[in-house]
Design a protein around this motif. Structure first.
Motif, PDB file in Angstrom:
ATOM      1  N   ARG A   1     -45.865 -34.361 -25.731  1.00 23.53           N
ATOM      2  CA  ARG A   1     -46.352 -35.663 -25.168  1.00 23.53           C
ATOM      3  C   ARG A   1     -45.705 -36.708 -25.993  1.00 23.53           C
ATOM      4  O   ARG A   1     -46.034 -37.906 -25.553  1.00 23.53           O
ATOM      5  CB  ARG A   1     -47.855 -35.677 -25.700  1.00 23.53           C
ATOM      6  CG  ARG A   1     -48.658 -34.813 -25.111  1.00 23.53           C
ATOM      7  CD  ARG A   1     -50.249 -34.870 -25.496  1.00 23.53           C
ATOM      8  NE  ARG A   1     -50.605 -34.725 -27.110  1.00 23.53           N
ATOM      9  CZ  ARG A   1     -51.830 -34.631 -27.399  1.00 23.53           C
ATOM     10  NH1 ARG A   1     -52.744 -34.493 -26.714  1.00 23.53           N
ATOM     11  NH2 ARG A   1     -51.910 -34.350 -28.617  1.00 23.53           N
TER      12      ARG A   1
ATOM     13  N   TRP B   1     -42.728 -42.665 -21.619  1.00 25.56           N
ATOM     14  CA  TRP B   1     -44.128 -42.916 -21.048  1.00 25.56           C
ATOM     15  C   TRP B   1     -44.972 -43.252 -22.286  1.00 25.56           C
ATOM     16  O   TRP B   1     -44.721 -42.815 -23.633  1.00 25.56           O
ATOM     17  CB  TRP B   1     -44.663 -41.604 -20.538  1.00 25.56           C
ATOM     18  CG  TRP B   1     -44.749 -40.430 -21.065  1.00 25.56           C
ATOM     19  CD1 TRP B   1     -45.571 -40.118 -22.230  1.00 25.56           C
ATOM     20  CD2 TRP B   1     -44.003 -39.189 -20.896  1.00 25.56           C
ATOM     21  NE1 TRP B   1     -45.206 -38.883 -22.491  1.00 25.56           N
ATOM     22  CE2 TRP B   1     -44.287 -38.397 -21.892  1.00 25.56           C
ATOM     23  CE3 TRP B   1     -42.747 -39.083 -19.891  1.00 25.56           C
ATOM     24  CZ2 TRP B   1     -43.696 -36.918 -21.922  1.00 25.56           C
ATOM     25  CZ3 TRP B   1     -42.126 -37.891 -20.083  1.00 25.56           C
ATOM     26  CH2 TRP B   1     -42.469 -36.706 -20.963  1.00 25.56           C
TER      27      TRP B   1
ATOM     28  N   THR C   1     -50.551 -40.557 -22.173  1.00 21.70           N
ATOM     29  CA  THR C   1     -50.818 -40.582 -20.707  1.00 21.70           C
ATOM     30  C   THR C   1     -50.249 -39.354 -20.064  1.00 21.70           C
ATOM     31  O   THR C   1     -50.670 -38.982 -18.985  1.00 21.70           O
ATOM     32  CB  THR C   1     -50.207 -42.109 -20.257  1.00 21.70           C
ATOM     33  OG1 THR C   1     -48.418 -42.030 -20.437  1.00 21.70           O
ATOM     34  CG2 THR C   1     -50.606 -43.122 -20.916  1.00 21.70           C
ATOM     35  N   GLU C   2     -49.143 -38.858 -20.611  1.00 18.27           N
ATOM     36  CA  GLU C   2     -48.545 -37.568 -19.690  1.00 18.27           C
ATOM     37  C   GLU C   2     -47.929 -36.735 -20.881  1.00 18.27           C
ATOM     38  O   GLU C   2     -47.966 -37.090 -22.038  1.00 18.27           O
ATOM     39  CB  GLU C   2     -47.417 -38.393 -19.025  1.00 18.27           C
ATOM     40  CG  GLU C   2     -47.695 -39.455 -17.905  1.00 18.27           C
ATOM     41  CD  GLU C   2     -46.731 -39.496 -16.962  1.00 18.27           C
ATOM     42  OE1 GLU C   2     -46.453 -38.556 -16.292  1.00 18.27           O
ATOM     43  OE2 GLU C   2     -46.125 -40.706 -17.044  1.00 18.27           O
ATOM     44  N   HIS C   3     -47.698 -35.512 -20.485  1.00 19.48           N
ATOM     45  CA  HIS C   3     -46.881 -34.785 -21.092  1.00 19.48           C
ATOM     46  C   HIS C   3     -45.703 -34.232 -20.172  1.00 19.48           C
ATOM     47  O   HIS C   3     -45.757 -34.337 -18.807  1.00 19.48           O
ATOM     48  CB  HIS C   3     -47.753 -33.524 -21.672  1.00 19.48           C
ATOM     49  CG  HIS C   3     -48.040 -32.587 -20.563  1.00 19.48           C
ATOM     50  ND1 HIS C   3     -48.982 -32.540 -19.628  1.00 19.48           N
ATOM     51  CD2 HIS C   3     -47.508 -31.157 -20.231  1.00 19.48           C
ATOM     52  CE1 HIS C   3     -49.141 -31.637 -18.792  1.00 19.48           C
ATOM     53  NE2 HIS C   3     -47.944 -30.373 -19.188  1.00 19.48           N
ATOM     54  N   GLY C   4     -44.623 -33.993 -20.709  1.00 26.14           N
ATOM     55  CA  GLY C   4     -43.502 -33.263 -20.159  1.00 26.14           C
ATOM     56  C   GLY C   4     -42.444 -32.506 -20.875  1.00 26.14           C
ATOM     57  O   GLY C   4     -42.327 -32.922 -22.306  1.00 26.14           O
TER      58      GLY C   4
ATOM     59  N   ASP D   1     -46.783 -31.178 -15.343  1.00 25.17           N
ATOM     60  CA  ASP D   1     -45.719 -31.596 -16.244  1.00 25.17           C
ATOM     61  C   ASP D   1     -44.887 -32.441 -15.656  1.00 25.17           C
ATOM     62  O   ASP D   1     -44.186 -32.496 -14.571  1.00 25.17           O
ATOM     63  CB  ASP D   1     -44.813 -30.466 -16.613  1.00 25.17           C
ATOM     64  CG  ASP D   1     -44.058 -30.502 -17.696  1.00 25.17           C
ATOM     65  OD1 ASP D   1     -42.918 -31.134 -17.762  1.00 25.17           O
ATOM     66  OD2 ASP D   1     -44.263 -29.876 -18.684  1.00 25.17           O
ATOM     67  N   ARG D   2     -44.589 -33.833 -16.276  1.00 25.86           N
ATOM     68  CA  ARG D   2     -43.779 -34.747 -15.991  1.00 25.86           C
ATOM     69  C   ARG D   2     -42.356 -34.394 -15.720  1.00 25.86           C
ATOM     70  O   ARG D   2     -41.475 -34.836 -14.747  1.00 25.86           O
ATOM     71  CB  ARG D   2     -43.899 -35.991 -16.865  1.00 25.86           C
ATOM     72  CG  ARG D   2     -42.881 -37.265 -16.608  1.00 25.86           C
ATOM     73  CD  ARG D   2     -43.097 -38.112 -15.611  1.00 25.86           C
ATOM     74  NE  ARG D   2     -42.340 -39.037 -15.111  1.00 25.86           N
ATOM     75  CZ  ARG D   2     -42.480 -39.985 -15.891  1.00 25.86           C
ATOM     76  NH1 ARG D   2     -43.279 -40.481 -16.578  1.00 25.86           N
ATOM     77  NH2 ARG D   2     -41.452 -41.235 -15.706  1.00 25.86           N
TER      78      ARG D   2
END
Length: 385
Positions: A118, A150, A154-157, A306-307
């Motif tokens: 994250r 990011w 807000t997101e995970h990638g 997943d971003r």
């Protein structure tokens, strides 16, 4: 067929041997090894096929092979062991133990964020050489000065390569050793994150299938939407995509002795299936991490698109959980954890069924083009329980 695989399989797990031998015989595998522990007892330890297509060298009992991102499960365990020894630190801001990191919007990032992909640092902003990648202090300094791509939360990638230097810095700052050294001393000396000369003497060489076998498809269970496959294929073809940038800098040439010796803590593990399965058996058995901490570590922290990868992924603390990116047979989906590797390798365990499994091939195949090798073997293991 009986002579294709060497090693041992408990009669109750004979179908695992049948599937493994079929994979070598029909060309799904060039060379490979599979190992299974149940309740700490070895029930499968098989190997066979060709370790090096160029020379015809056979895959032997102690042949080691690159396992790519299976490394992350070992690095995560090293970090958990250090956190256990020092009595915590998972939720502390990274800047409390790595002051240089607390800049450029990263002041609130914790070790949990690093371990769950994250942090927003999946790519390196400038080209990095293999020599620099072998220096964890240099990689830490580079990442400390980067800004997340990011906002936190807000997101995970998927941090394909940077995961190792980020999480590995927790180990290095608190022990004074690299993840590779810590692993050899405290986890299993046969897990080589930084291949030694002795390990390199019998290393399997990675091969790829012919072009006609590299076509992307939706041959997946459960199926992946066709538009998702199309988006992923486009990302792989785009050198500016997060997918490509995350996985290709530094260039992961795992035929390069300098890369193999470099000890990249996200992708550099070179080992046998036996040693990887033993590692997961020790983990489930409680000799590495206390069972309470392990349950905390395999609890789902993130799940969703997943971003970086473009499809669903799910993570505990460093361990990947069953998802579109880590397909497991139905009986394993609730309590299995571990990590796959880009070449088709899988290391996993199940805390309830007390299963530990590892499969390591040297023929890279596309997971979304029907690479069901590990999945079939894991399903056969569960059928035998």
């Amino acid at each position: 067929m009986a002579t294709i695989a060497e090693g041992y399989a408990d009669p109750a797990f004979s179908y695992v041997k049948t599937l493994f031998e079929a994979g070598v015989a029909d060309g799904d595998d060039l060379g490979a090894a599979v190992a299974v522990y149940v309740d700490g007892r070895a029930v499968v330890d098989l190997w066979g096929g060709i370790a090096d297509r160029r020379t015809g060298r056979p895959w032997r009992r102690d042949t080691v092979c690159p396992t790519f991102s299976c490394t992350k499960g070992v690095t995560a365990t090293a970090a958990l062991m250090v956190a256990q020894q020092r009595g915590g630190g998972l939720d502390e801001p990274v800047g409390s133990w790595w002051p240089e990191f607390a800049q450029c919007g990263k002041r609130e990032i914790t070790l949990v964020d690093l371990m769950t992909h994250r942090a927003g640092l999946p790519v390196l902003e400038r080209p990095v050489s293999a020599a620099e990648a072998a220096d964890p202090a240099a990689m830490a300094a580079l990442l400390a000065h980067q800004c997340p791509i990011w906002p936190l939360g807000t997101e995970h990638g998927y941090h394909a390569l940077t995961f190792g230097w980020l999480v590995g810095e927790f180990v290095r700052r608190h022990t004074g050793t690299t993840v590779g050294d810590f692993t050899r001393r405290h986890i299993n000396e046969q897990l080589h994150i930084g291949a030694t000369a002795s390990a390199s003497s019998d290393i399997a060489r990675i091969s790829s299938p012919p072009p006609e076998q590299r076509v992307w498809s939706v041959a997946h269970a459960p199926p992946i939407p066709e538009h998702t496959v199309a988006e992923m294929a486009a990302a792989i073809a785009d050198p500016e995509s997060l997918f490509v940038r995350a996985a290709s800098n530094p260039a992961p040439s795992f035929h390069d002795p300098d890369v193999l010796a470099g000890g990249w803590p996200a992708a550099g593990l070179v080992t046998t299936a036996r040693a990887m399965a033993m590692f997961y058996a020790d983990l489930v058995g409680g000799s590495l991490v206390a069972r309470g901490l392990l349950r905390e570590a395999i609890a789902e922290r993130v799940r969703g698109r997943d971003r970086v990868l473009g499809l669903e992924s799910a993570f505990g603390l460093g361990y990947m959980l069953p998802s579109q990116n880590f397909v497991m047979p139905e009986p394993a989906r609730r309590t299995a954890f571990g990590h796959p590797g880009a070449g088709g390798s899988v290391g996993m365990a199940d805390i309830e069924h007390r299963v530990a499994f590892a499969f390591i091939p040297n023929m890279r195949r596309d997971w979304l083009a029907g690479d069901r090798r590990a999945h079939r073997l894991i399903a056969a293991v569960y059928d035998a329980l």
